[in-house]
Structures are given as structure tokens and as C-alpha cells.
Design an enzyme around this catalytic site. Structure first.
Site, PDB file in Angstrom:
ATOM      1  N   HIS A  14       0.869  -1.192   0.000  1.00 49.06           N
ATOM      2  CA  HIS A  14       0.000   0.000   0.000  1.00 49.06           C
ATOM      3  C   HIS A  14       0.897   1.231   0.000  1.00 49.06           C
ATOM      4  O   HIS A  14       1.261   1.765   1.043  1.00 49.06           O
ATOM      5  CB  HIS A  14      -0.918  -0.034   1.228  1.00 49.06           C
ATOM      6  CG  HIS A  14      -1.948   1.062   1.238  1.00 49.06           C
ATOM      7  ND1 HIS A  14      -3.161   0.964   1.901  1.00 49.06           N
ATOM      8  CD2 HIS A  14      -1.956   2.302   0.676  1.00 49.06           C
ATOM      9  CE1 HIS A  14      -3.854   2.062   1.730  1.00 49.06           C
ATOM     10  NE2 HIS A  14      -3.136   2.906   1.006  1.00 49.06           N
ATOM     11  N   HIS A 191      -9.309   0.715  -1.731  1.00 48.16           N
ATOM     12  CA  HIS A 191      -9.338   1.424  -0.448  1.00 48.16           C
ATOM     13  C   HIS A 191     -10.779   1.361   0.055  1.00 48.16           C
ATOM     14  O   HIS A 191     -11.717   1.683  -0.699  1.00 48.16           O
ATOM     15  CB  HIS A 191      -8.981   2.894  -0.633  1.00 48.16           C
ATOM     16  CG  HIS A 191      -7.521   3.181  -0.800  1.00 48.16           C
ATOM     17  ND1 HIS A 191      -6.750   2.588  -1.751  1.00 48.16           N
ATOM     18  CD2 HIS A 191      -6.691   4.027  -0.104  1.00 48.16           C
ATOM     19  CE1 HIS A 191      -5.503   3.055  -1.655  1.00 48.16           C
ATOM     20  NE2 HIS A 191      -5.440   3.930  -0.664  1.00 48.16           N
ATOM     21  N   GLU A 194     -11.425   3.425   5.353  1.00 46.58           N
ATOM     22  CA  GLU A 194     -10.421   4.352   5.906  1.00 46.58           C
ATOM     23  C   GLU A 194     -11.210   5.457   6.622  1.00 46.58           C
ATOM     24  O   GLU A 194     -11.210   5.536   7.841  1.00 46.58           O
ATOM     25  CB  GLU A 194      -9.551   4.929   4.780  1.00 46.58           C
ATOM     26  CG  GLU A 194      -8.529   5.965   5.241  1.00 46.58           C
ATOM     27  CD  GLU A 194      -7.762   6.649   4.097  1.00 46.58           C
ATOM     28  OE1 GLU A 194      -8.225   6.590   2.935  1.00 46.58           O
ATOM     29  OE2 GLU A 194      -6.712   7.266   4.383  1.00 46.58           O
ATOM     30  N   ASP A 272       1.760   4.065   2.674  1.00 45.57           N
ATOM     31  CA  ASP A 272       0.741   4.905   2.032  1.00 45.57           C
ATOM     32  C   ASP A 272       1.368   6.048   1.220  1.00 45.57           C
ATOM     33  O   ASP A 272       1.581   5.897   0.025  1.00 45.57           O
ATOM     34  CB  ASP A 272      -0.260   5.416   3.062  1.00 45.57           C
ATOM     35  CG  ASP A 272      -1.649   5.682   2.481  1.00 45.57           C
ATOM     36  OD1 ASP A 272      -1.865   5.367   1.298  1.00 45.57           O
ATOM     37  OD2 ASP A 272      -2.523   6.185   3.213  1.00 45.57           O
ATOM     38  N   ASP A 273       1.636   7.181   1.866  1.00 45.55           N
ATOM     39  CA  ASP A 273       2.223   8.349   1.193  1.00 45.55           C
ATOM     40  C   ASP A 273       3.370   8.880   2.052  1.00 45.55           C
ATOM     41  O   ASP A 273       3.239   9.923   2.702  1.00 45.55           O
ATOM     42  CB  ASP A 273       1.150   9.438   1.014  1.00 45.55           C
ATOM     43  CG  ASP A 273      -0.025   8.944   0.194  1.00 45.55           C
ATOM     44  OD1 ASP A 273       0.097   8.858  -1.037  1.00 45.55           O
ATOM     45  OD2 ASP A 273      -1.061   8.599   0.799  1.00 45.55           O
TER      46      ASP A 273
HETATM   47  N1  HPA Z   1      -6.632   7.291   0.774  1.00 44.97           N
HETATM   48  C1  HPA Z   1      -7.270   7.610  -0.349  1.00 44.97           C
HETATM   49  N2  HPA Z   1      -6.646   8.081  -1.410  1.00 44.97           N
HETATM   50  C2  HPA Z   1      -5.337   8.232  -1.366  1.00 44.97           C
HETATM   51  C3  HPA Z   1      -4.621   7.917  -0.236  1.00 44.97           C
HETATM   52  C4  HPA Z   1      -5.306   7.406   0.893  1.00 44.97           C
HETATM   53  O1  HPA Z   1      -4.752   7.088   1.956  1.00 44.97           O
HETATM   54  N3  HPA Z   1      -3.334   8.191  -0.514  1.00 44.97           N
HETATM   55  C5  HPA Z   1      -3.279   8.629  -1.791  1.00 44.97           C
HETATM   56  N4  HPA Z   1      -4.497   8.660  -2.313  1.00 44.97           N
HETATM   57 ZN    ZN Z   2      -3.692   4.744   0.244  1.00 43.03          ZN
END
Ligand code: HPA
Ligand code: ZN
Length: 333
Positions: A14, A191, A194, A272-273
Site C-alpha cells: 500500500h 481502499h 479508511e 501509504d504516502d
Molecule cells: N486514501 C485515499 N486516497 C489516497 C490515499 C489514501 O490514503 N493516498 C493517496 N491517495
Molecule cells: Zn492509500
């Protein structure tokens, strides 16, 4: 513990490649491409990176991605990520990319796909593949169009995914795009759970045919869903530092990961990012050790789950599991 974490062979499942754009590279590429960023200095960037929710992050993230214009830019982005991940013991990576973010700006599939593929080929110590994500703030018809545009460029792509603004954009809207992807032989992840409700996790499984759920933490609110995820051992890719940065969870200490593990769910830990959320996969593992008291056995279990949850071929999985067990036994010895 940091050394132990680095020696654990692991998979990252991820990770948004656009979310690995470090501020230094963002300024460099803006300069190279004569792109006018809304930030003057690192201090401006730090101020902008104080997020209040998913949307506040996405607004900045799409702005940053606009500096990516040439094949070389995408090459450097991917290369920097793979080098950084390798230093954290990542041996296999399945990497999200958001084609619509680029095609909407006039940057074509051939540009980013060639850059990604060249960097992946130049990093043979990590097996890697790509996951094409549909942007859920755009329409289902837009996703279908993106899938059609992608069709001649699928070399190296293993699956499709669904990302961007979750609330109010349920999985059902993307049924047709996922059906097209399945016809083309691609696997499916999404996803879900979340910021959105557990029902989005159910729809991702039932309507999109998702084989793996990204984030999924709100599943815990619905016990029958938890039981289903446990019984079917549906892989869930959890991103602790992301959840704190986007205020889905107040602090790492409050993260539901221990509860998810206690309920027998197949969880992995991912970044993630990382350029936006304060750390790569190693820092995510380290946070669990330092703030949640996870010991070696628990971290090894997460690493083992990450390999088992991947779409790597059976032989590659077996090789990675062997490397993991070897690392564990030499650590004891
Ligand atoms: N959630 C949804 N979209 C996204 C995310 C995330 O954590 N990171 C990059 N795009
Ligand atoms: Zn993500």
C-alpha cells in the site's frame, strides 16, 4: 530494533508512488519544468502538510503531483522510492499509481509507464509490479475511460485499485471499470473503511471483487464483517502513520492494529504516502515497536503476512518466506 526491522524481508503493498514525492524533489522538478508551485520554501511545505482529514491531504497531494511531467521525472520518482524501500528491507513492492491525475494534465500513459518500468527494471533486488488506481472523486464513466486508455499499456500492472476521497463515493460506482479490469486479467484491490463505513468494505468485496482491502480499519465497527474477513483471511493493508497524519486515529498508541491482529485478521503494515506522512515502511514498523510495544514475533508476523498477502508468484513468495525465516533464525543465533 531498527536493525532487526531492516533485516526483516518484507513486502510493501500500500504505497502511492505520487505520495513518495519528497519536498526536495518537488522543488527540483518544479524548477526543471518551470512549474509554478504554491510553496516558496520548505517552511511553507511544512505548514501545508498539517492535515485535518483525507481531503485536506488530497488537495496538496494532487498539487504536488503536477510537477511530474517527463518520463525522466517518473523514473526518478520511482527510483528514489525503490532505493529508499530497499534500505528498509522491502524485497517486493506492489505500487499504486493514479493515471487520471496525469492524463487529466495532458501527460500520457506512455510517459509515466515508461519511466516507472525503467526504474523498476533498474532495481532488480526488489520484485515489483504496479496497481492502477481509479480516482473515486471522478465518475464511474471516467474510470471506464481510464481503463480503456490503459489497455495498451498494462505491462507490469498486476491489479486495479480505488483511491482518493472515500466518503460519499461508494465502491458500487466503479463496478463496470472493475469488470473491465477483470476481463483483462487484472487482480483487484480497493481502499475501503479508511474514512468510509464498513459497508464500503463489504461492497468492495461483493461488488468490485476486491481480493485485498486497503486500510479497512473501520471494519471493526461491524462484527459480522470482521468475522468474514477473519474466516476468509482477506488481506488488509494497514498504514498507521497515515491514519494518524489524516486524523483517522488520534495517536499510534490508539491504533486498532493490535485489535485487528487479536481478531485474527491478515494485516500488513505499509506507508501509504511516506513523503507526506512522516515516514517510510521502516518508521511504520518502528512506531509499532516503540509506541505499541510490538516485539520481534509480532513484527515478524506482520512481515510474513505482507509476503503472503502479495500477488507475487508462488515461487517468489516461497523464496521470500525462506529469506524471512533465515533472517529470524540468524537473528536468534
Ligand atoms: N486514501 C485515499 N486516497 C489516497 C490515499 C489514501 O490514503 N493516498 C493517496 N491517495
Ligand atoms: Zn492509500
Amino acid at each position: 530494533m531498527r536493525d532487526f526491522i531492516v533485516t526483516l524481508p518484507k513486502a510493501e503493498l500500500h504505497l502511492h508512488i505520487e505520495g513518495t514525492l519528497e519536498p526536495g524533489m518537488m522543488f527540483e522538478l518544479a524548477d526543471r519544468n518551470s512549474y509554478d508551485l504554491p510553496f516558496e520554501s520548505l517552511r511553507d511545505v511544512e505548514a501545508a502538510y498539517r492535515f485535518t482529514d483525507l481531503q485536506s491531504f488530497l488537495d496538496i497531494y494532487y498539487q504536488g503531483a503536477a510537477v511530474l511531467q517527463t518520463e525522466q521525472d517518473f523514473y526518478e520518482l520511482m527510483r528514489a522510492y525503490l532505493d529508499r524501500a530497499g534500505a528498509d528491507g522491502v524485497r517486493h513492492a506492489e505500487i499504486f499509481f493514479d493515471p487520471q491525475t496525469h492524463t487529466e494534465r495532458g501527460v500520457g500513459f506512455e510517459v509515466f509507464m515508461s519511466g516507472f518500468r525503467a526504474a523498476m527494471a533498474d532495481t532488480p533486488n526488489i520484485s515489483s509490479s504496479l496497481i492502477l488506481c481509479f480516482l473515486r472523486h471522478l465518475s464511474g464513466a471516467d474510470a471506464v475511460e481510464a481503463m480503456a486508455m490503459a489497455e495498451p499499456h498494462l505491462e507490469g500492472v498486476v491489479a486495479v485499485g480505488l483511491d482518493s476521497s472515500e466518503k460519499g463515493n461508494p465502491p458500487e460506482l466503479f463496478e463496470e471499470a472493475y469488470a473491465m479490469a477483470r476481463e483483462l486479467g487484472l487482480r483487484a484491490v480497493a481502499h475501503a473503511g479508511e474514512e468510509g463505513p464498513p459497508e464500503y468494505v463489504e461492497a468492495a468485496l461483493d461488488v468490485l471483487g476486491a481480493e485485498r482491502i486497503d486500510h479497512g480499519i473501520r471494519s471493526l465497527e461491524k462484527p459480522p464483517l470482521v468475522e468474514r474477513l477473519r474466516k476468509d483471511q482477506v488481506p488488509i493493508t494497514v498504514c498507521p502513520l497515515s491514519n494518524v497524519a489524516l486524523r483517522v486515529v488520534d495517536r499510534i498508541e490508539d491504533h486498532p492494529l493490535p485489535e485487528m491482529m487479536g481478531r485474527g485478521l491478515q494485516v500488513s503494515v505499509n506507508s501509504d504516502d511516506p513523503a507526506y506522512f512522516g515516514g517510510y515502511i521502516g518508521e511504520n514498523y518502528l512506531g509499532l515497536a516503540e509506541k505499541l510495544g510490538f516485539g520481534r514475533d509480532e513484527l515478524a508476523k506482520i512481515a510474513r503476512n505482507s509476503i503472503n498477502s502479495s500477488f507475487a508468484e508462488a515461487l517468489r513468495k516461497a523464496e521470500l518466506i525462506t529469506q524471512l525465516e533465515e533472517a529470524l533464525s540468524s537473528d536468534e543465533g
